[in-house]
Design a protein around this motif. Structure first.
Motif, PDB file in Angstrom:
ATOM      1  N   GLY A 101     -11.890   1.541  -5.054  1.00  0.00           N
ATOM      2  CA  GLY A 101     -12.031   0.887  -3.123  1.00  0.00           C
ATOM      3  C   GLY A 101     -12.704   1.747  -2.589  1.00  0.00           C
ATOM      4  N   ASP A 102     -13.400   0.533  -1.324  1.00  0.00           N
ATOM      5  CA  ASP A 102     -14.630   2.066  -1.047  1.00  0.00           C
ATOM      6  C   ASP A 102     -13.736   2.310   0.907  1.00  0.00           C
ATOM      7  N   PRO A 103     -13.292   3.685   0.833  1.00  0.00           N
ATOM      8  CA  PRO A 103     -12.596   4.376   1.601  1.00  0.00           C
ATOM      9  C   PRO A 103     -13.231   4.084   3.494  1.00  0.00           C
ATOM     10  N   LEU A 104     -14.086   3.796   3.647  1.00  0.00           N
ATOM     11  CA  LEU A 104     -14.466   3.201   4.626  1.00  0.00           C
ATOM     12  C   LEU A 104     -14.374   2.149   5.224  1.00  0.00           C
ATOM     13  N   LEU A 105     -13.430   1.244   4.158  1.00  0.00           N
ATOM     14  CA  LEU A 105     -12.782   0.140   4.191  1.00  0.00           C
ATOM     15  C   LEU A 105     -11.190   0.150   4.042  1.00  0.00           C
ATOM     16  N   THR A 106     -10.895   1.358   4.023  1.00  0.00           N
ATOM     17  CA  THR A 106      -9.440   1.553   3.540  1.00  0.00           C
ATOM     18  C   THR A 106      -8.463   1.866   4.927  1.00  0.00           C
ATOM     19  N   LEU A 107      -7.177   1.488   5.309  1.00  0.00           N
ATOM     20  CA  LEU A 107      -6.488   1.954   6.158  1.00  0.00           C
ATOM     21  C   LEU A 107      -5.158   2.230   5.414  1.00  0.00           C
ATOM     22  N   PHE A 108      -4.918   3.441   6.373  1.00  0.00           N
ATOM     23  CA  PHE A 108      -3.309   4.289   6.062  1.00  0.00           C
ATOM     24  C   PHE A 108      -1.734   3.816   6.758  1.00  0.00           C
ATOM     25  N   VAL A 109      -1.111   2.879   6.111  1.00  0.00           N
ATOM     26  CA  VAL A 109      -0.283   3.149   7.066  1.00  0.00           C
ATOM     27  C   VAL A 109       1.471   3.272   6.761  1.00  0.00           C
ATOM     28  N   SER A 110       1.554   4.054   7.525  1.00  0.00           N
ATOM     29  CA  SER A 110       2.680   5.151   7.561  1.00  0.00           C
ATOM     30  C   SER A 110       4.337   4.030   8.375  1.00  0.00           C
ATOM     31  N   ARG A 111       6.026   5.613   8.034  1.00  0.00           N
ATOM     32  CA  ARG A 111       6.558   4.953   8.528  1.00  0.00           C
ATOM     33  C   ARG A 111       6.912   3.835   8.008  1.00  0.00           C
ATOM     34  N   LEU A 112       7.200   3.290   6.772  1.00  0.00           N
ATOM     35  CA  LEU A 112       7.399   1.746   6.875  1.00  0.00           C
ATOM     36  C   LEU A 112       9.091   1.749   5.870  1.00  0.00           C
ATOM     37  N   ASN A 113       9.509   0.741   6.300  1.00  0.00           N
ATOM     38  CA  ASN A 113      10.851   0.308   5.919  1.00  0.00           C
ATOM     39  C   ASN A 113      10.583   0.891   4.429  1.00  0.00           C
ATOM     40  N   PRO A 114      11.477   1.684   4.182  1.00  0.00           N
ATOM     41  CA  PRO A 114      12.034   1.301   2.567  1.00  0.00           C
ATOM     42  C   PRO A 114      12.500   0.450   1.793  1.00  0.00           C
ATOM     43  N   GLN A 115      12.651  -0.701   2.810  1.00  0.00           N
ATOM     44  CA  GLN A 115      12.776  -2.283   2.048  1.00  0.00           C
ATOM     45  C   GLN A 115      11.357  -2.796   2.332  1.00  0.00           C
ATOM     46  N   THR A 116      10.102  -2.495   2.933  1.00  0.00           N
ATOM     47  CA  THR A 116       9.113  -3.514   3.315  1.00  0.00           C
ATOM     48  C   THR A 116       8.642  -3.892   1.474  1.00  0.00           C
TER      49      THR A 116
END
Length: 224
Positions: free
Chosen positions: A47-62
């Motif tokens: 993938g393209d790093p400039l088009l990629t988001l990092f999403v954290s602090r997710l619910n373990p069940q998500t």
């Protein structure tokens, strides 16, 4: 330091461990470990790093489906990867989402940060591993952000930007607060004055105690 910026443009573990980016020595072992690390971004990541988001602090069940449903409203998703434990298969609480267009990335980063997903407030930012030079991940003592309870906060990112150093200036006259050191001298004199006043108070109290004891002794001798 006239080019000061609250967001790190290059990752330096030593600076990341400092609230204003001015530390000259590591204050914990994790910072030292990050400084000694020779980390290289994973070339197998697609993938393209400039088009990629990092999403954290997710619910373990998500799940991946839930993330796709939530983040697809910001634009067409090219690729979504929820990071899971290789042994247990359980979610590690973070994911990477690649969009097809740059405007979708910008919109999602702006609007989805602190969004509540499955009762968890998520954190959203650009991917750092392949875009921030010198990056060292959290598992090696680096990273950005963190919790106070861990005792290993990292600054210079969106979650915890650098604070502006109090001695920030462009010339020698501003080195100690913009007044050539006079403010620092005034503070030192004030502290010295406080110490003198405290000493005088203690000395006065001791003298009063001494006088009281002398008076009591005289009264006792007179009665005898």
């Amino acid at each position: 330091m006239t080019d000061w910026c609250p967001i790190a443009k290059v990752y330096d573990p030593l600076k990341a461990g400092s609230i204003d980016g001015t530390d000259v020595e590591p204050h914990d072992r994790a910072v030292w470990r990050a400084m000694c690390a020779r980390y290289r971004p994973n070339k197998g990541v697609a993938g393209d790093p400039l088009l990629t988001l990092f999403v954290s602090r997710l619910n373990p069940q998500t799940t991946e489906d839930k993330l796709n449903k939530v983040f697809s409203k910001y634009g067409d998703i090219q690729r979504l990867r929820l990071v899971r434990d290789i042994v247990t298969g359980f979610s590690k609480g973070y994911a990477f989402i690649e969009y097809k267009e740059e405007r979708s990335v910008t919109r999602a980063r702006r609007d989805a940060n602190k969004l509540v997903v499955d009762q968890h407030e998520v954190f959203v930012d650009f991917e750092q591993e392949r875009t921030l030079k010198g990056w060292v991940p959290r598992r090696l003592g680096g990273g950005l952000g963190g919790k106070k309870e861990s005792g290993q906060l990292r600054f210079g990112g969106r979650d915890r930007p650098f604070r502006k150093p109090i001695n920030l200036g462009s010339g020698p006259a501003q080195e100690w607060g913009g007044d050539g050191g006079r403010g620092r001298d005034r503070t030192r004199l004030a502290d010295r004055g406080d110490r003198h006043r405290h000493r005088d108070v203690e000395w006065g109290r001791e003298r009063r105690d001494y006088r009281d004891r002398e008076r009591d002794d005289r009264r006792y001798r007179d009665r005898r």
